[in-house]
Design a protein around this motif. Structure first.
Motif, PDB file in Angstrom:
ATOM      1  N   GLY A 199     -11.568  -4.204   2.157  1.00 17.31           N
ATOM      2  CA  GLY A 199     -10.698  -4.571   0.878  1.00 17.31           C
ATOM      3  C   GLY A 199     -11.942  -5.716   0.063  1.00 17.31           C
ATOM      4  N   THR A 227       1.087  -1.351  -0.108  1.00 16.73           N
ATOM      5  CA  THR A 227       0.182  -0.235  -0.234  1.00 16.73           C
ATOM      6  C   THR A 227       0.502   1.542  -0.176  1.00 16.73           C
ATOM      7  OG1 THR A 227      -2.026  -1.049   0.919  1.00 16.73           O
ATOM      8  CG2 THR A 227      -1.562   1.469   1.391  1.00 16.73           C
ATOM      9  N   ASP A 252     -13.590  -3.692  -3.269  1.00 21.46           N
ATOM     10  CA  ASP A 252     -14.251  -5.016  -4.241  1.00 21.46           C
ATOM     11  C   ASP A 252     -16.195  -5.406  -4.543  1.00 21.46           C
ATOM     12  OD1 ASP A 252     -12.062  -5.274  -5.190  1.00 21.46           O
ATOM     13  OD2 ASP A 252     -11.696  -6.810  -3.903  1.00 21.46           O
ATOM     14  N   GLU A 262     -11.571 -13.434   3.336  1.00 18.39           N
ATOM     15  CA  GLU A 262     -10.485 -13.212   2.684  1.00 18.39           C
ATOM     16  C   GLU A 262     -10.313 -13.739   1.376  1.00 18.39           C
ATOM     17  OE1 GLU A 262      -7.247 -11.798   0.461  1.00 18.39           O
ATOM     18  OE2 GLU A 262      -8.770 -10.642   1.337  1.00 18.39           O
TER      19      GLU A 262
END
Length: 629
Positions: A505, A313, A509, A461
């Protein structure tokens, strides 16, 4: 081969349960792309936690004689405590920090479990399991190299950059080479033992040859160099030798390794191309870029680092123009640790590792140390140390601790490098009966409670990763059945955010998937724009330093014709990632929506193409804008 491992000691059922679980975990993780995928890591972490809990239960319920509480594995626990604190207080992307911390916890737990094995039987079974896995990896590598160069396990396809090199079950040739480094010196030492039988010499000689052949198929320059330097360093630590003899042996080893490398270059076109590339590029091209960025990030926060799991990042701050790679890690484990965890984390982990190794070396050189037999023999333990050193040298150019299977194999070999006495500490007298320590029961409770959020995060995840891969295939390849694929992705991402509501995340998405749904159905664009905005804002609520999150917000606002707010979002993305191709493309698209700003849009797209001259989307949009209105 029985004389090779001749140490016999009573083994409890608890210990057999531990070693069985550990071997199953190693096999599962190694054969599933090294545990890189979150689906695999989920099972790996659960098995590690169960194995650790069995060890704690063994300490509480077993009637075995208790061992010292100063086992070497506990020296690494302060690092785990600091890593958790770092995620809470420093990490700019906490969900990535927790995922990174789980990898470190898995490594440390494996080392603690392996150092707790007292029986020679369980230790040799564990080592033999690693050898069998290495032989299987060589077989898979041969299948890749000679029959199907694009094949990978789990139905995957090998990346084009690795075609022609063996990667076995890992998917990355350098990772396979690192696995062999840990075992090759030991197998060689077992072959050359003076008291080995003919059968043992033939077996271990064959294993050594097979693993050496597999190492050659990887064409891993870093692994080859690391092994050569580790072998050359070995005689320098032979305390009973004179220095002249040490230097002679060191020179002979270097000469032999150089001759072998020269022969490989002469007879193998693939090897010759790899070394020619090294000369042509005057070293590495991409790795120094990452190393310089990691150095700058560490300089910004030298004590605590930029935060656990933050390199990929924070790298956007220092991404040079026309550097298109998505690095994820630094390709140098030492710099990566300094960048993420600072001097505190580096000292707590690598300092503890050096301290453990130093204590083991001092005990080995003690006059009263007879070296033991089997895996506890000084020569075998020294060979383990050579493999660990070679692995450690390769860490200067790779990220092996981020691959769970390699981290676990390293932890096991590090534990086997210690004698049983060093591993479990000094035992109490036989007459002493162990007390049931409440610490063991407390450890079980901590593991059970702590695993719940870890399992939820890994499940989330895994769902996010599956959804994102389907989305990326859709955008890159234009796959048929767009609506069905997007609908499934949205379902997976909604489920991911339910399992781990702080997984930024997954929220980002989800915003992307909603935007794609709006673009696929222009008449319903506004219907999807609002959920896309809300998901992007949820992502930014958990982390405001990820450029993609601001892009997702900007696009969602553009879909609602809220252009001034979108301008601010794209501006934040540009400040965070001034040389990222995707940021300039989306900004150019945003500007193209206003007829009065078409010249600015062309400039933004020209900037995008200057960073990535082959960007087809930017070229197409620029051609459309250049057409007469």
């Amino acid at each position: 081969m029985e004389d090779t491992f001749s140490v016999k000691s009573p083994t409890s059922r608890w210990e057999w349960a531990q070693v069985t679980l550990l071997i199953a975990n190693l096999a599962w993780t190694t054969l599933c792309l090294g545990g890189y995928r979150p689906e695999t890591m989920l099972v790996t972490c659960v098995l590690t936690a169960v194995t650790f809990a069995v060890g704690c239960a063994r300490g509480f319920f077993s009637t075995e004689v208790a061992s010292s509480s100063h086992a070497p594995g506990w020296w690494l626990l302060p690092f785990l405590a600091y890593a958790a604190l770092n995620v809470w207080l420093v990490a700019p992307a906490p969900w990535l920090g927790w995922l990174d911390g789980l990898g470190w916890a898995n490594l440390v737990a494996t080392f603690v479990i392996a150092t707790g094995l007292r029986s020679g039987a369980t230790r040799r079974i564990l080592f033999f399991a690693l050898v069998i896995l290495a032989i299987v990896a060589v077989a898979l590598g041969c299948y890749q190299r000679f029959l199907r160069p694009d094949w990978l396990v789990l139905g995957r396809t090998q990346a084009g950059q690795f075609i022609g090199r063996a990667s076995g079950s890992f998917g990355i040739p350098n990772s396979l080479a690192a696995f062999f480094l840990l075992l090759l010196p030991v197998c060689g030492a077992l072959t050359m033992r003076r008291n080995a039988t003919a059968v043992a010499r033939v077996w271990w000689g064959w294993v050594t040859t097979v693993l050496a052949f597999g190492l050659g198929l990887t064409i891993s320059r870093g692994a080859w160099l690391g092994l050569a330097l580790a072998l050359a360093a070995w005689p320098l630590f032979k305390g009973k030798w004179r220095w002249l003899r040490r230097l002679k042996v060191c020179f002979a080893i270097l000469l032999t390794c150089g001759s072998v490398a020269g022969l490989a270059v002469a007879v193998s076109p693939a090897v010759r191309e790899r070394f020619t590339q090294l000369v042509r590029e005057e070293g590495e091209l991409s790795r120094p870029v990452l190393w310089r960025a990691a150095g700058k990030l560490w300089a910004e926060n030298p004590i605590t680092g930029t935060g656990a799991g933050s390199f990929n990042t924070m790298f956007e701050r220092h991404r040079p123009p026309r550097f298109l790679d998505e690095p994820q890690w630094t390709h140098n484990e030492y710099l990566n640790t300094l960048s993420d965890y600072g001097l505190i984390g580096f000292a707590l982990f690598f300092g503890a590792a050096v301290w453990i190794a130093w204590r083991a070396l001092r005990r080995e050189q003690a006059p009263a140390n007879d070296g033991g037999r089997g895996l506890d023999a000084l020569a075998i333990r020294g060979a383990f140390a050579v493999g660990l050193l070679a692995f450690g040298l390769q860490l200067f150019v790779d990220f092996h601790f981020k691959i769970p299977a390699l981290a676990m194999a390293f932890g096991v070999c590090a534990a086997l490098a210690l004698s049983r006495r060093e591993a479990v500490g000094a035992r109490q007298p036989p007459s002493a009966r162990p007390k049931r320590s409440p610490i063991c029961l407390l450890a079980i409770i901590v593991v059970v409670v702590g695993m719940w959020p870890a399992v939820m995060l890994l499940r989330a995840e895994a769902l996010r990763n599956r959804a994102r891969q389907s989305i990326d295939r859709l955008t890159w390849e234009g796959t048929a059945g767009r609506e069905i694929i997007l609908a499934r992705a949205v379902v997976d991402l909604h489920r991911a955010t339910e399992l781990a509501s702080r997984h930024a995340g997954a929220w980002a998405d989800l915003s992307f998937a909603r935007q794609l749904e709006g673009w696929a159905s222009p008449a319903r664009s506004l219907e999807f724009a609002r959920p896309a905005e809300l998901a992007a804002r949820r992502a930014l609520a958990h982390s405001s330093v990820v450029p993609e999150f601001w892009l997702r917000l900007g696009v969602a606002l553009d879909m609602q014709a809220r252009f001034p707010e979108a301008e601010a979002a794209f501006g934040r993305a540009l400040r965070l990632a001034p040389n990222r191709v995707q940021v300039w493309y989306y900004y150019g698209y945003h500007l193209s929506l206003d007829a009065a700003r078409l010249p600015e849009a062309r400039q933004a797209l020209s900037k995008c193409l200057s960073l990535d001259p082959g960007n087809g989307a930017a070229e197409a949009l620029l051609r459309r804008l250049n057409q007469p209105q």
